[in-house]
Write a protein that holds these residues in place. Structure first.
Motif, PDB file in Angstrom:
ATOM      1  N   TYR A  78      73.521  89.886  15.945  1.00 51.08           N
ATOM      2  CA  TYR A  78      73.808  89.297  17.253  1.00 51.08           C
ATOM      3  C   TYR A  78      73.358  87.845  17.244  1.00 51.08           C
ATOM      4  O   TYR A  78      72.642  87.407  16.336  1.00 51.08           O
ATOM      5  N   ARG A 119      81.972  86.818  17.675  1.00 55.04           N
ATOM      6  CA  ARG A 119      82.473  88.120  18.125  1.00 55.04           C
ATOM      7  C   ARG A 119      83.499  88.689  17.145  1.00 55.04           C
ATOM      8  O   ARG A 119      83.527  89.899  16.900  1.00 55.04           O
ATOM      9  N   HIS A 124      77.290  90.565  18.041  1.00 56.58           N
ATOM     10  CA  HIS A 124      77.194  90.647  19.499  1.00 56.58           C
ATOM     11  C   HIS A 124      76.853  89.286  20.105  1.00 56.58           C
ATOM     12  O   HIS A 124      75.900  88.628  19.664  1.00 56.58           O
ATOM     13  N   ASP A 184      76.755  90.485  25.747  1.00 54.90           N
ATOM     14  CA  ASP A 184      75.832  91.605  25.546  1.00 54.90           C
ATOM     15  C   ASP A 184      74.391  91.295  25.925  1.00 54.90           C
ATOM     16  O   ASP A 184      73.610  92.213  26.174  1.00 54.90           O
TER      17      ASP A 184
END
Length: 436
Positions: A78, A119, A124, A184
């Protein structure tokens, strides 16, 4: 996870599986190249700072696809990027300000292609937003403001309408959560305590409860950090390593350690306290061994590239992660009944029922694991999948059995290690546990 951890309102299932993320601090301060707080440190007014840097922001080498590739190769799952740092400059095309990337020589929104690039690689997306804003005309003085010692600025503070700034903040939050698809994680930064005779700024000033309601309404599954003074899904210790799993109110929580490669978040040309690959790998391991995530920061240059020192570290971490990611992803702290041997860290994957021994200091020939006897069915080095032979209790393993068994209890599992340390930053032994 099989452990008593306080539940989150947002969806933390992906977060506690990911364990490793990239923080990106990028703004006008990258041109100054001497710390992201340079405006405050050098007491520059909004006009002085803007006149110097805003018309020169031209990241002609910016390639978000390359950034995302480097994060992916490092093993990061992420990312979190500064959409607006304390300086007030916005990376996206906000309709609420002209102090934004499209109005610089960059001539475009630089946030949207970044979110899309990360993405598209399954990373994330997370967004950082500074509650502080040293550019907005209605943002009032406090102990961190660049003009906190400027008498003329302070005299006009009563004329400022802080409620208008808060409305601006709400409007931009709505933009970020409606114009960039599913986000997220949202990282706010930060509440200010009363200091140096100034009032603080906290949950009442930010209208934090109303802000959280807006966020949950727009994106119910989003994870929120803990810097609005109303709790949060994620606790975020910064620039230090906790001694154990973070607890709030006596209960373990989902948490994330935020760290830099060096002593600055933004690009700092002359800063030299850079951590080595080995040190960074150990920080990642240590964090996961305590049930947390590591968010590791990159400060891109004014031309839109990652510093070569950062690229070197990312590739080094990636080389280790390629062979050892099983000991990180989906892992957490080991159950309490497994005592960690000296100079090691333990991580545990509850789904696979495997325990990982990260050996920080390579011992000579043997690693003794008290309390492990009868609990392990197989052991191997994770880097190459080679078997590690085991001895239970006081079974003979060498001709010098008496000396070998000295001081060992019946419940000790002994691993026979190669004399030479494997050629990796931190060797990992994968233990396949018996039963469930």
């Amino acid at each position: 996870m099989g452990l008593d951890v306080k539940p989150t309102i947002g969806d933390s299932s992906w977060f506690t599986q990911s364990r490793f993320g990239m923080f990106i601090h990028w703004g006008l301060y990258s041109l100054g190249a001497r710390h992201e707080w340079l405006q405050s440190r050098e007491f520059l007014s909004a006009a002085q700072y803007r006149d110097k840097y805003f018309r020169r922001f031209d990241p002609d080498l910016y390639d978000p696809e390359l950034w995302a590739d480097l994060a992916l190769q490092a093993g990061m799952k992420y990312f979190v990027v500064t959409t607006k740092h304390h300086e007030g400059f916005c990376l996206w095309d906000s309709k609420y300000t002209d102090y934004k990337a499209p109005n610089t020589p960059a001539g475009r929104d630089v946030l949207k292609p970044m979110v899309e690039a990360f993405r598209s690689r399954g990373i994330h997306p997370g967004l950082y937003y500074s509650l502080l804003d040293w550019h907005h005309p209605d943002y009032t003085a406090d102990a961190k403001h660049p003009l906190r010692y400027d008498k003329a600025f302070l005299e006009k503070d009563a004329e400022r309408r802080f409620d208008r700034y808060v409305e601006y903040m709400f409007n931009q939050t709505r933009e970020l959560l409606t114009e960039f698809g599913k986000i997220d994680l949202l990282f706010f930064d930060f509440s200010i305590p009363p200091l140096e005779g100034f009032l603080g700024k906290g949950k009442d000033e930010w209208r934090s409860e109303a802000l959280v309601r807006l966020i949950r309404e727009l994106q119910p599954n989003i994870l929120l950090n803990d810097r609005l003074q109303v709790g949060g899904d994620i606790t975020t210790p910064e620039q230090y390593q906790p001694r154990k799993w973070i607890e709030v109110g006596g209960r373990r929580v989902v948490w994330e350690a935020c760290h830099t490669f060096s002593g600055s978040w933004g690009y700092y040309r002359d800063e030299e306290t850079w951590k080595s690959v080995d040190q960074l790998v150990k920080m990642l391991i240590d964090t996961v061994a305590k049930g947390g995530n590591l968010l590791l920061n990159v400060g891109p240059t004014g031309r839109g590239e990652f510093d070569e020192r950062a690229v070197d570290r990312l590739k080094g971490i990636g080389a280790w992660m390629r062979r050892h990611r099983r000991s990180i992803y989906g892992c957490t702290a080991a159950p309490d009944e497994f005592a960690c041997p000296a100079d090691c860290r333990l991580t545990y994957n509850p789904d696979a029922n495997r325990l990982y021994v990260h050996v920080f200091s390579w011992p000579f020939k043997h690693l003794h694991l008290p309390g492990f006897s009868g609990r392990v069915e197989y052991a191997q080095l994770l880097n190459d999948g080679s078997e590690i032979r085991m001895t239970e209790g006081k079974q003979e393993m060498t001709m010098e059995a008496g000396a070998f068994n000295e001081g060992r209890s019946e419940d000790t599992l002994t691993l026979a290690l190669p004399v030479k340390k494997p050629d990796v930053a931190v060797p990992v032994i994968e233990l396949f546990l018996k039963g469930r």
